[in-house]
Design a protein around this motif. Structure first.
Motif, short mmCIF file in Angstrom:
data_model
loop_
_atom_site.label_atom_id
_atom_site.label_comp_id
_atom_site.label_asym_id
_atom_site.label_seq_id
_atom_site.Cartn_x
_atom_site.Cartn_y
_atom_site.Cartn_z
N MET A 1 0.83 -1.21 0.00
CA MET A 1 0.00 0.00 0.00
C MET A 1 0.87 1.27 0.00
O MET A 1 0.73 2.13 -0.83
CB MET A 1 -0.91 -0.04 1.24
N PHE A 2 1.85 1.34 0.99
CA PHE A 2 2.66 2.57 1.07
C PHE A 2 3.61 2.68 -0.10
O PHE A 2 3.90 3.77 -0.58
CB PHE A 2 3.38 2.61 2.42
N ARG A 3 4.09 1.54 -0.57
CA ARG A 3 4.95 1.57 -1.74
C ARG A 3 4.15 2.09 -2.95
O ARG A 3 4.62 2.87 -3.74
CB ARG A 3 5.46 0.16 -2.02
N PHE A 4 2.91 1.64 -2.98
CA PHE A 4 1.99 2.06 -4.04
C PHE A 4 1.81 3.59 -4.02
O PHE A 4 1.94 4.29 -5.03
CB PHE A 4 0.62 1.40 -3.80
N LEU A 5 1.56 4.10 -2.80
CA LEU A 5 1.33 5.54 -2.66
C LEU A 5 2.60 6.32 -3.00
O LEU A 5 2.54 7.36 -3.66
CB LEU A 5 0.88 5.85 -1.23
N ALA A 6 3.75 5.81 -2.53
CA ALA A 6 5.01 6.51 -2.80
C ALA A 6 5.24 6.60 -4.31
O ALA A 6 5.62 7.65 -4.84
CB ALA A 6 6.16 5.74 -2.15
N ARG A 7 4.93 5.51 -5.00
CA ARG A 7 5.09 5.49 -6.45
C ARG A 7 4.18 6.54 -7.09
O ARG A 7 4.57 7.25 -8.00
CB ARG A 7 4.77 4.09 -6.98
N ALA A 8 2.97 6.64 -6.55
CA ALA A 8 2.00 7.59 -7.09
C ALA A 8 2.46 9.03 -6.85
O ALA A 8 2.32 9.90 -7.72
CB ALA A 8 0.63 7.36 -6.46
N VAL A 9 3.04 9.29 -5.66
CA VAL A 9 3.49 10.64 -5.33
C VAL A 9 4.63 11.05 -6.26
O VAL A 9 4.72 12.19 -6.72
CB VAL A 9 3.94 10.71 -3.85
N LEU A 10 5.49 10.10 -6.56
CA LEU A 10 6.67 10.43 -7.36
C LEU A 10 6.37 10.53 -8.86
O LEU A 10 7.13 11.14 -9.60
CB LEU A 10 7.77 9.38 -7.13
N SER A 11 5.28 9.91 -9.30
CA SER A 11 5.01 9.96 -10.75
C SER A 11 4.13 11.17 -11.05
O SER A 11 3.49 11.74 -10.17
CB SER A 11 4.35 8.67 -11.20
N ARG A 12 4.05 11.51 -12.33
CA ARG A 12 3.27 12.70 -12.72
C ARG A 12 1.78 12.40 -12.64
O ARG A 12 1.36 11.24 -12.65
CB ARG A 12 3.68 13.14 -14.12
N SER A 13 1.00 13.46 -12.60
CA SER A 13 -0.46 13.31 -12.55
C SER A 13 -0.97 12.72 -13.85
O SER A 13 -0.46 13.01 -14.93
CB SER A 13 -1.10 14.67 -12.31
N LEU A 14 -1.99 11.88 -13.75
CA LEU A 14 -2.54 11.25 -14.95
C LEU A 14 -3.60 12.11 -15.61
O LEU A 14 -4.07 11.81 -16.71
CB LEU A 14 -3.14 9.89 -14.59
N ALA A 15 -4.01 13.19 -14.92
CA ALA A 15 -5.07 14.04 -15.47
C ALA A 15 -4.62 14.63 -16.80
O ALA A 15 -3.49 15.09 -16.94
CB ALA A 15 -5.42 15.13 -14.49
N GLU A 16 -5.51 14.60 -17.76
CA GLU A 16 -5.17 15.07 -19.09
C GLU A 16 -5.67 16.49 -19.32
O GLU A 16 -6.62 16.91 -18.65
CB GLU A 16 -5.80 14.12 -20.12
N PRO A 17 -5.05 17.23 -20.25
CA PRO A 17 -5.54 18.59 -20.50
C PRO A 17 -6.99 18.55 -20.97
O PRO A 17 -7.42 17.59 -21.61
CB PRO A 17 -4.60 19.11 -21.59
N PRO A 18 -7.75 19.60 -20.63
CA PRO A 18 -9.17 19.59 -21.01
C PRO A 18 -9.34 19.64 -22.52
O PRO A 18 -8.52 20.25 -23.21
CB PRO A 18 -9.73 20.84 -20.34
N PRO A 19 -10.40 19.03 -23.04
CA PRO A 19 -10.66 19.11 -24.47
C PRO A 19 -11.17 20.50 -24.82
O PRO A 19 -11.68 21.21 -23.95
CB PRO A 19 -11.76 18.06 -24.67
#
Lengths: 172, 508
Positions: A1-19
């Motif tokens: 779980m914490f490894r998962f979260l750490a990976r998420a914190v370090l990677s970029r956001s998945l949100a895409e630019p608005p259409p």
């Protein structure tokens, strides 16, 4: 779980630019928005989704608006549980005979100023279910519609375009 | 045909007349007294499962059909009864799963079930007649009415809870709010129109419904889709299963306020849908399966894209399953919640993850089985606890199983066409002679359970006379009422999401 979260914190956001917002949507909406409404609404819009008889395909795509790629809430748009807190009714499906009263009552419970966005081919005129014994018709057969988002079902991107157009018109 | 007829088929053959135009399962026309006898035989043979009950026509020319399946083996079979007196003997007392179907037959066809367990209307809501909810008596009970418009982004339906404090002592469902009249729309529709409508009976099972419809049409016209089409269909069906299971796992955990899982599963689900759009042209793969094959072929680069998706999902779902398994606070909400007994699951012939989480191993891909699954080895996971936790774990197992199936389907994709014309109506092999109506039936395993489509085509083979799509939810909704008993109200969302029954598929 914490490894998962750490990976998420370090990677970029998945949100895409608005259409991009479609001009046709803006045109359809512009005539309905008054100065008074703009002042009251402020910066965000609250949406109440109502299934008036859909096949649940549209609901799946509306759900997808909230996923990490589309991240609807960053635009100030969010879904609410009560029509009394809503500015926008996002209505799917052909309106069925059995849902007609529930839809009318939901619309009446939503305070002014309010907008109705009809979703999908069925929302326009009943789509493939037009003519069914249990079908009244499109959404505007029961309540006034401000914007129609086409598709069977419309993709989350297309839904987002419509909602952003609404936001743009309201904010302008 | 099976090697030896099951006891069920032997019984029907003894008491009824076989209808040769019906394929691939046998259909027997029964006399009224034999129908009554069949009801009694159902009561004494627990392994004869009722998997469908529908009618056609209306007074004075009407007929009811009952689809049955013998768990001991063999093909399912259909028993039919002419109803010149606009009534038929009820079987709801022997098979409770039939009760709502009988109420529906009365609503839609005007045929009266005789001595029914429940004589209230079901799908047709008459505003002039207030619905009679079941009476409840007891000290300090209160009602919580919910719906039809629910708090979330979900379909409409009415739930009436009777509670003692926080504990639910009874839930009564009232459905039918999204009843559109699909079966009536299908009468007289062309195959193309009908395929579009049946593919939209329940949007989340678009592939399963389109596949069941296509297989029923192919059975009726004695057409065999090309091998490559079978593989692509299975590929789509497994992608649909994975996408829905991911959505469900996320939503169940979200109802226990574990939003992390919802976000991660939402990401993976979106990956599946985007791959589906890139490979098949539609995110939910609607209208991709057509009678005779599939609408479009899959190229090598698209297949590679699916393989890349499978690799990502393998890794990520394994990690998510581990997270689910390690969160005690999450398990606290799911373990032991909404337990469904295997006895009830079996009695109602509940399919899909609901049946399989309660010891019922049924999977339509295995039995009666269909291409390409009949050529493949795959495990059907089964759990015995029947609680919310079991239904979550089962979904994780099924995702794993589907991913492995997809890998093998891609690796063994046969060459050749993906669409073939339906066999012309002129004199197919054996009976019928070509001027008769043709009937076909198919049972397909959707993500939610077994989807049944039965149809009768006009003699030209291009027009639907009657089509009945039966959603697995028919036999799952009543069990939700049983599973919630004795649980607390805040656990209802968990139970409901873990069942994830279809409103649209049920209401037709």
């Amino acid at each position: 779980m914490f490894r998962f979260l750490a990976r998420a914190v370090l990677s970029r956001s998945l949100a895409e630019p608005p259409p991009p917002v479609l001009e046709e949507d803006v045109q359809a909406l512009a005539r309905r928005v008054t100065e008074v409404a703009r002042d009251r609404l402020g910066r965000g819009l609250t949406i109440r989704a109502v299934d008036a008889g859909s096949c649940n395909g549209c609901e799946l795509e509306i759900h997808a608006l909230n996923n990490v790629y589309n991240d609807l809430e960053r635009f100030g748009l969010h879904f609410t549980a009560s029509p009394r807190h809503a500015d926008v009714l996002l209505v799917t499906g052909p309106v069925t005979v059995n849902m007609r009263e529930a839809l009318e009552r939901t619309w009446t419970a939503t305070p002014d100023p309010k907008w109705v966005v009809a979703v999908g081919a069925c929302g326009l005129d009943g789509g493939v279910f037009r003519g069914g014994t249990g079908v009244v018709g499109g959404i505007d057969a029961v309540i006034p519609v401000d914007l129609h988002i086409p598709g069977c079902p419309p993709s989350p991107t297309r839904l987002l375009q419509g909602l952003l157009a609404l936001l743009e018109v309201v904010k302008a | 045909m099976p090697d030896q007829p099951s006891r069920l088929i032997a019984f029907l053959a003894r008491h009824g007349r076989c209808q040769p135009q019906h394929r691939p399962w046998p259909r027997y026309q029964l006399e009224r007294e034999d129908w009554v006898l069949l009801g009694h035989s159902l009561a004494s043979n627990a392994d004869w499962l009722l998997i469908g009950l529908w009618a056609e026509g209306g007074p004075p020319v009407a007929r009811v059909h009952m689809a049955l399946f013998d768990e001991e083996g063999g093909l399912p079979a259909i028993a039919s009864l002419e109803c010149p007196e606009s009534s038929f003997p009820s079987v709801g007392w022997a098979r409770p799963g039939a009760i709502r179907l009988e109420r529906t037959i009365r609503d839609l066809h005007g045929l009266t079930p005789l001595d029914p367990v429940d004589d209230r209307p079901w799908l047709i809501h008459d505003p002039a007649l207030p619905y009679r909810f079941l009476p409840v008596e007891g000290y300090n009970l209160h009602h919580i009415p919910v719906g039809p418009v629910h708090a979330g982004i979900i379909e409409p339906g009415h739930f009436r809870f009777t509670c003692a404090g926080e504990t639910v002592v009874r839930l009564e469902e009232r459905l039918g709010y999204v009843h559109k009249g699909i079966e009536q729309l299908l009468c007289g529709a062309s195959l193309e129109q009908a395929a579009r409508i049946v593919g939209r009976v329940s949007g989340d099972s678009a592939v399963a419904y389109a596949l069941a419809f296509a297989r029923a049409v192919e059975a009726a016209t004695q057409t065999e889709a090309p091998p490559r089409a079978h593989h692509i269909r299975a590929l789509m069906a497994e992608l649909e299963r994975i996408a829905n299971h991911l959505g469900d796992i996320g939503a169940i955990c979200n109802d226990a306020a574990f939003a992390f899982m919802h976000a991660r599963c939402g990401e993976l689900r979106e990956d599946v849908l985007r791959t589906a759009e890139a490979c098949f042209g539609h995110r939910l793969m609607m209208d991709c399966v057509v009678p005779g094959g599939v609408a479009a072929d899959i190229t090598e680069d698209k297949a590679a894209r699916v393989s890349a998706l499978v690799a990502k999902l393998h890794l990520q779902t394994k990690r998510l399953a581990k997270v689910y398994d390690q969160e005690a606070s999450l398990q606290d909400r799911t373990v032991g919640t909404g337990a469904l007994s295997s006895r009830l699951a079996h009695r109602f012939a509940a399919g899909g993850f609901i049946g399989r989480a309660s010891s019922r191993t049924f999977d339509a891909r295995v039995q009666p089985g269909y291409a390409p699954y009949d050529q493949m080895e795959f495990g059907v996971p089964m759990l015995t606890e029947g609680d919310v936790n079991a239904r979550v774990l089962l979904r994780f197992h099924e995702i794993e199983s589907s991913l492995s199936l997809i890998e093998r389907l891609i690796a063994s994709l046969p060459a050749g066409p993906v669409l073939c014309p339906l066999t012309a109506t002129g004199a197919p092999t054996g009976a019928p002679t070509g001027n008769e109506e043709r009937e076909g039936v198919a049972l397909v395993e959707g993500f939610r359970g077994d989807v049944l489509v039965w149809l009768r085509l006009a003699a030209d083979g291009k027009t639907v006379r009657r089509c009945h799509p039966r959603d697995p939810s028919w036999f799952q909704w009543p069990l939700l009422e049983a599973a919630i008993n004795g649980n607390i109200v805040p656990d209802f969302p968990l139970c409901n999401k873990s069942f994830n029954c279809s409103y649209a598929g049920h209401d037709l």
